[in-house]
Design a protein around this motif. Sequence first.
Motif, mmCIF file in Angstrom:
data_model
loop_
_atom_site.group_PDB
_atom_site.id
_atom_site.type_symbol
_atom_site.label_atom_id
_atom_site.label_comp_id
_atom_site.label_asym_id
_atom_site.label_seq_id
_atom_site.Cartn_x
_atom_site.Cartn_y
_atom_site.Cartn_z
ATOM 1 N N GLU A 4 0.835 -1.201 0.000
ATOM 2 C CA GLU A 4 0.000 0.000 0.000
ATOM 3 C C GLU A 4 0.866 1.246 0.000
ATOM 4 O OE1 GLU A 4 -3.182 0.445 2.789
ATOM 5 O OE2 GLU A 4 -3.745 -1.660 2.600
ATOM 6 N N LYS A 5 0.404 2.240 -0.727
ATOM 7 C CA LYS A 5 1.125 3.508 -0.773
ATOM 8 C C LYS A 5 0.854 4.295 0.502
ATOM 9 C CE LYS A 5 0.810 4.083 -5.769
ATOM 10 N NZ LYS A 5 0.277 4.943 -6.834
ATOM 11 N N PRO A 6 1.855 5.055 0.967
ATOM 12 C CA PRO A 6 1.608 5.951 2.109
ATOM 13 C C PRO A 6 0.506 6.961 1.748
ATOM 14 C CG PRO A 6 3.951 5.825 1.591
ATOM 15 C CD PRO A 6 3.222 5.126 0.490
ATOM 16 N N VAL A 7 -0.325 7.271 2.726
ATOM 17 C CA VAL A 7 -1.451 8.181 2.510
ATOM 18 C C VAL A 7 -1.141 9.557 3.087
ATOM 19 C CG1 VAL A 7 -3.875 8.640 3.057
ATOM 20 C CG2 VAL A 7 -3.124 6.311 2.560
ATOM 21 N N GLU A 40 -3.650 14.368 -7.105
ATOM 22 C CA GLU A 40 -3.648 12.930 -7.407
ATOM 23 C C GLU A 40 -2.593 12.596 -8.452
ATOM 24 O OE1 GLU A 40 -7.755 12.168 -8.327
ATOM 25 O OE2 GLU A 40 -8.349 12.438 -6.224
ATOM 26 N N ASP A 41 -2.465 13.426 -9.481
ATOM 27 C CA ASP A 41 -1.440 13.202 -10.505
ATOM 28 C C ASP A 41 -0.043 13.261 -9.903
ATOM 29 O OD1 ASP A 41 -3.454 12.985 -12.413
ATOM 30 O OD2 ASP A 41 -3.138 15.012 -13.231
ATOM 31 N N ARG A 42 0.202 14.289 -9.102
ATOM 32 C CA ARG A 42 1.533 14.452 -8.489
ATOM 33 C C ARG A 42 1.809 13.336 -7.479
ATOM 34 N NH1 ARG A 42 6.522 15.191 -8.824
ATOM 35 N NH2 ARG A 42 7.528 16.404 -7.209
ATOM 36 N N ALA A 43 0.779 12.939 -6.722
ATOM 37 C CA ALA A 43 0.948 11.862 -5.745
ATOM 38 C C ALA A 43 1.375 10.570 -6.432
ATOM 39 C CB ALA A 43 -0.347 11.650 -4.968
ATOM 40 N N GLN A 44 0.795 10.297 -7.579
ATOM 41 C CA GLN A 44 1.160 9.091 -8.332
ATOM 42 C C GLN A 44 2.640 9.147 -8.722
ATOM 43 O OE1 GLN A 44 -1.449 8.243 -11.615
ATOM 44 N NE2 GLN A 44 -0.404 6.346 -12.116
ATOM 45 N N GLU A 45 3.099 10.315 -9.168
ATOM 46 C CA GLU A 45 4.513 10.478 -9.520
ATOM 47 C C GLU A 45 5.418 10.245 -8.310
ATOM 48 O OE1 GLU A 45 4.999 14.444 -11.023
ATOM 49 O OE2 GLU A 45 3.577 14.142 -12.673
ATOM 50 N N LEU A 46 4.927 10.648 -7.130
ATOM 51 C CA LEU A 46 5.732 10.575 -5.905
ATOM 52 C C LEU A 46 5.595 9.242 -5.173
ATOM 53 C CD1 LEU A 46 5.009 14.167 -4.545
ATOM 54 C CD2 LEU A 46 7.163 13.340 -5.537
ATOM 55 N N GLY A 47 4.704 8.371 -5.647
ATOM 56 C CA GLY A 47 4.535 7.063 -5.010
ATOM 57 C C GLY A 47 3.730 7.082 -3.731
ATOM 58 N N VAL A 48 2.851 8.072 -3.590
ATOM 59 C CA VAL A 48 1.962 8.154 -2.428
ATOM 60 C C VAL A 48 0.527 8.269 -2.933
ATOM 61 C CG1 VAL A 48 3.710 9.219 -0.944
ATOM 62 C CG2 VAL A 48 2.149 10.683 -2.252
ATOM 63 N N SER A 49 -0.411 8.209 -2.015
ATOM 64 C CA SER A 49 -1.798 8.470 -2.386
ATOM 65 C C SER A 49 -2.307 9.634 -1.548
ATOM 66 C CB SER A 49 -2.669 7.229 -2.184
ATOM 67 O OG SER A 49 -2.755 6.887 -0.831
ATOM 68 N N THR A 135 -0.825 26.106 -6.606
ATOM 69 C CA THR A 135 0.514 25.504 -6.590
ATOM 70 C C THR A 135 0.976 25.219 -5.166
ATOM 71 O OG1 THR A 135 1.076 26.589 -8.657
ATOM 72 C CG2 THR A 135 2.919 25.845 -7.318
ATOM 73 N N GLY A 136 0.478 25.980 -4.206
ATOM 74 C CA GLY A 136 0.839 25.754 -2.807
ATOM 75 C C GLY A 136 0.516 24.351 -2.330
ATOM 76 N N TYR A 137 -0.579 23.786 -2.825
ATOM 77 C CA TYR A 137 -0.930 22.410 -2.456
ATOM 78 C C TYR A 137 0.112 21.423 -2.974
ATOM 79 C CZ TYR A 137 -5.705 23.611 -0.936
ATOM 80 O OH TYR A 137 -6.802 24.112 -0.270
ATOM 81 N N LEU A 138 0.602 21.657 -4.195
ATOM 82 C CA LEU A 138 1.622 20.776 -4.761
ATOM 83 C C LEU A 138 2.938 20.923 -4.004
ATOM 84 C CD1 LEU A 138 0.842 21.319 -8.545
ATOM 85 C CD2 LEU A 138 0.152 19.388 -7.103
ATOM 86 N N LEU A 139 3.273 22.147 -3.623
ATOM 87 C CA LEU A 139 4.469 22.369 -2.807
ATOM 88 C C LEU A 139 4.334 21.654 -1.459
ATOM 89 C CD1 LEU A 139 4.989 26.172 -3.555
ATOM 90 C CD2 LEU A 139 6.376 24.267 -4.427
ATOM 91 N N ALA A 140 3.141 21.729 -0.882
ATOM 92 C CA ALA A 140 2.898 21.042 0.397
ATOM 93 C C ALA A 140 2.999 19.540 0.237
ATOM 94 C CB ALA A 140 1.523 21.444 0.938
ATOM 95 N N LEU A 141 2.513 19.008 -0.870
ATOM 96 C CA LEU A 141 2.614 17.560 -1.120
ATOM 97 C C LEU A 141 4.078 17.147 -1.242
ATOM 98 C CD1 LEU A 141 1.221 14.848 -1.583
ATOM 99 C CD2 LEU A 141 1.045 15.471 -4.010
ATOM 100 N N ASP A 142 4.851 17.917 -1.980
ATOM 101 C CA ASP A 142 6.288 17.620 -2.083
ATOM 102 C C ASP A 142 6.944 17.646 -0.707
ATOM 103 O OD1 ASP A 142 6.125 17.359 -4.850
ATOM 104 O OD2 ASP A 142 6.916 19.361 -5.256
ATOM 105 N N ALA A 143 6.607 18.628 0.100
ATOM 106 C CA ALA A 143 7.167 18.712 1.456
ATOM 107 C C ALA A 143 6.719 17.532 2.310
ATOM 108 C CB ALA A 143 6.759 20.034 2.102
ATOM 109 N N ALA A 144 5.444 17.157 2.194
ATOM 110 C CA ALA A 144 4.908 16.043 2.999
ATOM 111 C C ALA A 144 5.646 14.748 2.695
ATOM 112 C CB ALA A 144 3.413 15.890 2.727
#
Length: 147
Positions: A4-7, A40-49, A135-144
Motif C-alpha cells: 500500500e502507498k503511504p497516505v 492525485e497526478d503528483r501523488a502518483q509520480e511521488l509514489g503516495v496516495s 501551486t501551494g498544495y503541490l508544494l505542500a505535497l512535495d514537502a509532505a
Amino acid sequence: MADEKPVILVLNGPNLNLLGLREPEIYGRDTLDDIAGKLEDRAQELGVSVDCRQSNHEGHLIDWLHEANARGAKAVILNPGGYTHTSVALHDAIKSITVPVIEVHLSNPHAREAFRHKSFVGQAAKGTIAGFGATGYLLALDAAVRI
C-alpha cells in the motif's frame, strides 16, 4: 498490506467548496476538484496516495485529524480557511497527534487584513505554505513526502 502507498490526507475547511467562484481575484479560478486532480497526478509520480476532503464544519476537520493519526497517515495538508484565525480547537487537535501537519493557504494572509495575520493552526503545524495559489498544495505535497 506492505504494498500500500503511504497516505497523505488533504483537508480543506469552510468555504473552500466555493473555489473557482468565490473571489477568484484572491483565491484563483481552480476549483477544489481541479486541485484534487492535480494532487492525485503528483501523488502518483511521488509514489503516495492522497485522500482529499472538505468540510464547512470544524468538528469534521478535528475528527479527520484524529483519523489521520489513527490510520498512520504520512502527513496532513490542511487549508483551514477562516478557522486559521479562530480555532484553538484545531490548534489543539494538531498538537494532540503525531502526524505532521502542513498548513496551506492560496493567498498570503500576511498581505491581507490584519485579523488574518495570526494563525492558531500555523502555531501548531510543522510548516506553512502561503501565497502561491493552487501551486501551494503541490508544494505542500512535495514537502509532505520529504518529511
